[in-house]
Design a protein around this motif. Structure first.
Motif, PDB file in Angstrom:
ATOM      1  N   GLY A   1      -3.891  20.797   1.073  1.00 15.11           N
ATOM      2  CA  GLY A   1      -4.458  21.556   2.189  1.00 15.11           C
ATOM      3  C   GLY A   1      -3.872  21.168   3.532  1.00 15.11           C
ATOM      4  N   TYR A   2      -2.922  20.248   3.561  1.00 14.77           N
ATOM      5  CA  TYR A   2      -2.240  19.860   4.803  1.00 14.77           C
ATOM      6  C   TYR A   2      -0.832  19.416   4.425  1.00 14.77           C
ATOM      7  N   ASP A   3       0.064  19.402   5.398  1.00 16.37           N
ATOM      8  CA  ASP A   3       1.462  19.111   5.124  1.00 16.37           C
ATOM      9  C   ASP A   3       1.735  17.609   5.061  1.00 16.37           C
ATOM     10  N   ILE A   4       2.472  17.200   4.043  1.00 14.49           N
ATOM     11  CA  ILE A   4       3.020  15.843   3.974  1.00 14.49           C
ATOM     12  C   ILE A   4       4.499  15.981   3.621  1.00 14.49           C
ATOM     13  N   ASP A   5       5.300  15.000   4.023  1.00 15.73           N
ATOM     14  CA  ASP A   5       6.724  15.077   3.701  1.00 15.73           C
ATOM     15  C   ASP A   5       7.223  13.829   2.993  1.00 15.73           C
ATOM     16  N   GLY A   6       6.292  13.045   2.440  1.00 10.37           N
ATOM     17  CA  GLY A   6       6.683  11.872   1.683  1.00 10.37           C
ATOM     18  C   GLY A   6       5.512  10.921   1.516  1.00 10.37           C
ATOM     19  N   VAL A   7       5.824   9.704   1.098  1.00  9.36           N
ATOM     20  CA  VAL A   7       4.817   8.661   0.905  1.00  9.36           C
ATOM     21  C   VAL A   7       5.308   7.405   1.622  1.00  9.36           C
ATOM     22  N   VAL A   8       4.417   6.755   2.356  1.00 10.34           N
ATOM     23  CA  VAL A   8       4.775   5.552   3.114  1.00 10.34           C
ATOM     24  C   VAL A   8       4.330   4.307   2.353  1.00 10.34           C
ATOM     25  N   TYR A   9       5.256   3.367   2.195  1.00 11.86           N
ATOM     26  CA  TYR A   9       4.957   2.092   1.553  1.00 11.86           C
ATOM     27  C   TYR A   9       4.931   0.990   2.616  1.00 11.86           C
TER      28      TYR A   9
ATOM     29  N   PRO B   1       7.396  -2.123  -7.118  1.00 10.42           N
ATOM     30  CA  PRO B   1       8.024  -0.801  -7.043  1.00 10.42           C
ATOM     31  C   PRO B   1       7.566   0.179  -8.109  1.00 10.42           C
ATOM     32  N   ALA B   2       7.320  -0.287  -9.325  1.00 11.20           N
ATOM     33  CA  ALA B   2       6.927   0.632 -10.400  1.00 11.20           C
ATOM     34  C   ALA B   2       5.623   1.345 -10.043  1.00 11.20           C
ATOM     35  N   GLU B   3       4.649   0.613  -9.539  1.00 15.27           N
ATOM     36  CA  GLU B   3       3.382   1.236  -9.164  1.00 15.27           C
ATOM     37  C   GLU B   3       3.548   2.113  -7.919  1.00 15.27           C
ATOM     38  N   LEU B   4       4.425   1.709  -6.993  1.00 16.85           N
ATOM     39  CA  LEU B   4       4.682   2.541  -5.816  1.00 16.85           C
ATOM     40  C   LEU B   4       5.236   3.901  -6.242  1.00 16.85           C
ATOM     41  N   ILE B   5       6.203   3.881  -7.132  1.00 17.10           N
ATOM     42  CA  ILE B   5       6.823   5.124  -7.581  1.00 17.10           C
ATOM     43  C   ILE B   5       5.827   5.985  -8.349  1.00 17.10           C
ATOM     44  N   ALA B   6       4.964   5.343  -9.134  1.00 16.18           N
ATOM     45  CA  ALA B   6       3.938   6.095  -9.860  1.00 16.18           C
ATOM     46  C   ALA B   6       2.988   6.792  -8.883  1.00 16.18           C
ATOM     47  N   GLN B   7       2.613   6.093  -7.809  1.00 10.89           N
ATOM     48  CA  GLN B   7       1.736   6.711  -6.806  1.00 10.89           C
ATOM     49  C   GLN B   7       2.465   7.826  -6.052  1.00 10.89           C
ATOM     50  N   TYR B   8       3.740   7.633  -5.806  1.00 11.04           N
ATOM     51  CA  TYR B   8       4.557   8.686  -5.183  1.00 11.04           C
ATOM     52  C   TYR B   8       4.510   9.962  -6.023  1.00 11.04           C
ATOM     53  N   ARG B   9       4.704   9.794  -7.327  1.00 12.34           N
ATOM     54  CA  ARG B   9       4.692  10.956  -8.216  1.00 12.34           C
ATOM     55  C   ARG B   9       3.312  11.606  -8.256  1.00 12.34           C
ATOM     56  N   ALA B  10       2.269  10.780  -8.232  1.00 14.27           N
ATOM     57  CA  ALA B  10       0.907  11.325  -8.267  1.00 14.27           C
ATOM     58  C   ALA B  10       0.606  12.127  -7.004  1.00 14.27           C
ATOM     59  N   ILE B  11       1.047  11.607  -5.855  1.00  7.29           N
ATOM     60  CA  ILE B  11       0.822  12.323  -4.594  1.00  7.29           C
ATOM     61  C   ILE B  11       1.667  13.587  -4.549  1.00  7.29           C
ATOM     62  N   GLU B  12       2.919  13.489  -5.009  1.00 11.53           N
ATOM     63  CA  GLU B  12       3.804  14.652  -5.015  1.00 11.53           C
ATOM     64  C   GLU B  12       3.226  15.770  -5.874  1.00 11.53           C
TER      65      GLU B  12
ATOM     66  N   THR C   1       0.866  -1.178   0.000  1.00 13.87           N
ATOM     67  CA  THR C   1       0.000   0.000   0.000  1.00 13.87           C
ATOM     68  C   THR C   1       0.905   1.231   0.000  1.00 13.87           C
ATOM     69  N   ALA C   2       0.411   2.327  -0.584  1.00 15.01           N
ATOM     70  CA  ALA C   2       1.127   3.605  -0.583  1.00 15.01           C
ATOM     71  C   ALA C   2       0.181   4.667  -0.054  1.00 15.01           C
ATOM     72  N   GLU C   3       0.646   5.469   0.879  1.00 16.91           N
ATOM     73  CA  GLU C   3      -0.206   6.495   1.486  1.00 16.91           C
ATOM     74  C   GLU C   3       0.625   7.729   1.801  1.00 16.91           C
ATOM     75  N   PRO C   4       0.034   8.924   1.795  1.00 13.27           N
ATOM     76  CA  PRO C   4       0.786  10.127   2.147  1.00 13.27           C
ATOM     77  C   PRO C   4       1.304  10.053   3.579  1.00 13.27           C
ATOM     78  N   LYS C   5       2.497  10.572   3.795  1.00 12.96           N
ATOM     79  CA  LYS C   5       3.069  10.628   5.140  1.00 12.96           C
ATOM     80  C   LYS C   5       2.710  11.983   5.736  1.00 12.96           C
ATOM     81  N   ILE C   6       1.780  11.997   6.664  1.00 13.37           N
ATOM     82  CA  ILE C   6       1.273  13.225   7.250  1.00 13.37           C
ATOM     83  C   ILE C   6       2.312  13.821   8.194  1.00 13.37           C
ATOM     84  N   ASP C   7       2.521  15.119   8.092  1.00 11.35           N
ATOM     85  CA  ASP C   7       3.480  15.802   8.962  1.00 11.35           C
ATOM     86  C   ASP C   7       2.722  16.343  10.164  1.00 11.35           C
TER      87      ASP C   7
END
Length: 715
Positions: A298-306, A280-291, A131-137
């Motif tokens: 509307g809220y701070d994130i500092d990365g994506v958690v896998y 990994p390919a789909e993880l990186i694609a989701q990272y780019r989409a979230i970035e 799973t990939a999810e935003p890392k909430i700050d």
């Protein structure tokens, strides 16, 4: 590759530093990150940005990977969060709240997947979903429900012990106080945060009434949750995302994705950007989409958690000392900037090391104002490594130079390069001092060491003061009211010269209190409180006592390991005396402590057997009584309490999984065979270790025998 990525690659490449440089840098990293942890987690007043902090940890991990024998016991990789504030009641978490390992480049995400497959003995074709999810700050929070009712809310704290903030958590609308159709015991974990709009509105309101404003939404959220008055928390616009769980009386689901869906069904807010990914390919694609959405969330994130999706695989993968093997945070990158080097200052540490620090014209790098940068040592300034080879193509660093500052990869920002085109005419190379700037003693550089050290020892005020500051620090004796400022004051006035003097303050100066209470910042009440705080620490845990001695290479975690192994200070001192020749049973016993290497053991023995140090310890022991360490809880298994050595190739599990399994069963895993070894597990290709075990008459089993002892299913 961007300039930022290229700079990061150079800074994090451990091949660009010598062993001596790595040792110095790891020591500095441990100190700086401990300070940053306390500022961030306890004081809600960070001294560095989250991005910088994370990359400092990455640098530490890279150095430890390249130089495993230099890993410090107080390594940041062995720590979670910071000690809890005394303001709140303490809560012991039923299951430890862990931190996350970090990745910064896409290649590291691929490496993460490869490493998990190797651990699980999966080939490249086997399915391994994530799973990939935003890392909430924000601020981590644990919510404990019993029979569907919220009974406790606690901050993460140091991972083991948190702060009880239950009344405050009940004021947050995103946190349900009752649940339907939930397990009898359910501990939900997530992040308290504040939206950008709410943050701006809060600061506007604070300014209007002349109250304190907040530096960023994370600080605002943490400060709002950690209020003594829950009504203040209620007035703050806090939100909560649930993303994990701790103790449960029944499983939530069979996968991470389904468990998150279950939390949503129970009434929790979960992040809508969480997605199941195949590889990994789909993880990186989701990272780019979230970035790409980062600025509009509307809220701070500092990365994506896998996270590995299958919960049975999460259980097999288990945990390292502070992080789960089955998860990683893919962080957003750091940045570069150019500024002018105004001066080079030399700081003297408690071990006598002369550390050069660049004083810079302040510059904003990635949202953080930078005015200092590390210069490592005299070789780095001169443009060479410890072996004389060029770095930066031989460009030296001079006062007045226009320098490039890199915010990732060091204890403080690092100077990466110099612009020779902007160098002023008539500038001269920097001459590194050969005498201590604090005491004037000769500063020597031993062969093979990148660091020049003051030879003044106890006559050097910088070393003495730094040792005393370390002694009273939070992880050591933690004497309330006696901080760095007070230590400097008392030392300069001649009141204290060594730790034992601290415990004599009341007898020497407490009779009338006049000498202390007339000083700036002191009154009769504060003086009495200090004397009481000192007396309260006359009984201290053995691990804190050992850490407080400030022995080089022996940090907080190592002190705990040594204390647990020997039990009493008398046993520690006796072991040091017996191991003074660095050989024999006592020396082997010291090296068999999991986590204690030869460098650390030598430092411990050498320090404790020096006449001056031993006399100082004896005087301290006249004032304090270290409490014997409690023996670790014995796990009921066939290998509990035994020392195991794995050698050769394991065919049904990886070496890492075998080691983790053994430790979970209460065994100790050593890297070498000695008289203290109880059992050797030898797979195909076992060599000298198996031979030595045979010579010593130590029991040896094959992998099948090991699985039987461990109670694992036959494979």
């Amino acid at each position: 590759m961007t300039d930022t990525a290229a700079a990061r690659d150079q800074a994090l490449d451990p091949g660009k530093v010598s062993e001596a440089e790595a040792r110095q840098e790891l020591e500095a990293l441990a100190k700086r990150l401990a300070e940053a942890n306390a500022a961030y987690h306890t004081d809600d007043a960070p001294v560095i940005s989250d991005a910088e902090y994370d990359v400092l940890r990455q640098r530490n991990a890279a150095l430890e990977s390249a130089f495993p024998h230099l890993k410090r016991a107080d390594s940041p990789t062995e720590q979670i969060g910071a000690p809890v504030s005394e303001t709140f009641a303490k809560v012991t978490h039923a299951q430890r709240m862990m931190s996350l390992a970090n990745a910064f480049e896409e290649a590291e995400v691929v490496d993460f997947d490869v490493g998990l497959r190797r651990f699980l003995s999966l080939d490249d074709t086997a399915e391994l979903a994530y799973t990939a999810e935003p890392k909430i700050d924000g601020l981590s929070l644990s919510l404990r429900y019993e029979h569907g009712t919220l009974v406790q809310a606690a901050t993460r704290g140091d991972g083991t012990t948190g702060e009880n903030v239950t009344p405050n958590a009940c004021t947050i609308s995103d946190i349900p106080e009752t649940l339907e159709d939930a397990p009898e015991i359910l501990e939900v974990r997530g992040e308290v945060y504040m939206s950008h709009a709410d943050f701006e509105a809060l600061n506007t309101a604070q300014k209007a009434k002349g109250a304190k404003t907040f530096a960023n939404p994370r600080n605002a959220a943490a400060g709002s949750l950690r209020q003594l008055d829950a009504e203040i928390t209620r007035s703050r616009p806090l939100r909560f995302f649930a993303y994990a769980w701790g103790e449960t009386s029944a499983p939530l689901a069979e996968t991470q994705a389904d468990a998150i869906a279950r939390l949503t069904a129970l009434g929790f807010q979960t992040n809508p950007l969480t997605k199941r990914c195949d590889g990994p390919a789909e993880l990186i694609a989701q990272y780019r989409a979230i970035e790409a959405q980062r600025a509009t969330l509307g809220y701070d994130i500092d990365g994506v958690v896998y996270k590995v999706d299958a919960l049975d695989l999460q259980r097999r993968l288990g945990f390292r000392s502070t992080t789960p093997r089955w998860a990683i945070a893919h962080k957003f990158p750091a940045e570069l900037a150019w500024t002018r080097l105004e001066a080079i200052d030399i700081q003297v540490g408690r071990t006598g090391a002369l550390s050069p620090v660049a004083r810079l014209t302040p510059v904003t790098v990635g949202g953080v104002v930078v005015s200092n940068a590390t210069l490592h040592n005299e070789d780095y300034i001169a443009g060479r490594d410890s072996k004389g080879a060029d770095i930066r193509d031989g460009r030296d660093i001079r006062v007045g130079d226009w320098v490039q500052v890199y915010r990732a990869g060091d204890v403080i920002p690092k100077i990466k390069d110099v612009d020779l085109d902007k160098r002023a005419g008539g500038s001269v190379p920097y001459e590194f001092p050969v005498t201590c700037p604090e005491c004037g003693s000769v500063a020597m550089r031993e062969e093979g060491d990148a660091v020049r050290r003051c030879t003044g020892g106890l006559i050097c005020p910088a070393q003495a003061v730094e040792k005393l500051k370390h002694f009273v620090s939070r992880a050591a004796f933690d004497i309330e009211g006696l901080g760095a400022k007070q230590v400097e004051q008392f030392y300069n006035d001649g009141w204290i010269r060594e730790p034992a003097d601290i415990f004599k303050l009341k007898a020497r100066y407490g009779s009338g209190l006049q000498q202390l209470r007339n000083r700036e910042g002191w009154g009769e009440k504060s003086a009495l409180n200090l004397f009481q705080a000192i007396d309260d620490k006359r009984n201290v845990a053995l691990s804190r006592f050992l850490f407080g001695l400030g022995i080089r290479h022996v940090g907080e975690s190592a002190s705990s390991l040594i204390a647990t192994h020997f039990g009493t200070i008398e046993a520690v001192l006796e072991a040091a005396d017996s191991a003074v020749s660095f050989e024999g049973d006592a020396w082997d016993d010291l090296l068999n402590i999991n986590g204690v290497g030869e460098v650390m053991a030598r430092a411990l023995v050498t320090t404790l057997t020096q006449d001056a140090e031993r006399a100082s310890i004896a005087r301290l022991l006249e004032e304090v009584a270290p409490a014997p360490a409690e023996a670790p809880e014995v796990v009921d298994s066939a290998v509990a309490g035994k020392t195991l050595v794995f050698t050769g190739t394991l065919e049904t599990m990886s070496r890492a999984e075998a080691k983790a399994t053994a430790e979970a069963l209460g065994a100790k895993v050593a890297g070498s065979v000695s008289k203290k070894t109880d059992l050797v597990i030898a797979g195909p290709g076992a060599g000298s270790k198996a031979a030595k075990a045979a010579d010593l008459g130590i029991e040896t089993v094959d992998e099948a025998g090991w699985r039987a002892l461990a109670g694992l299913d036959p494979s």
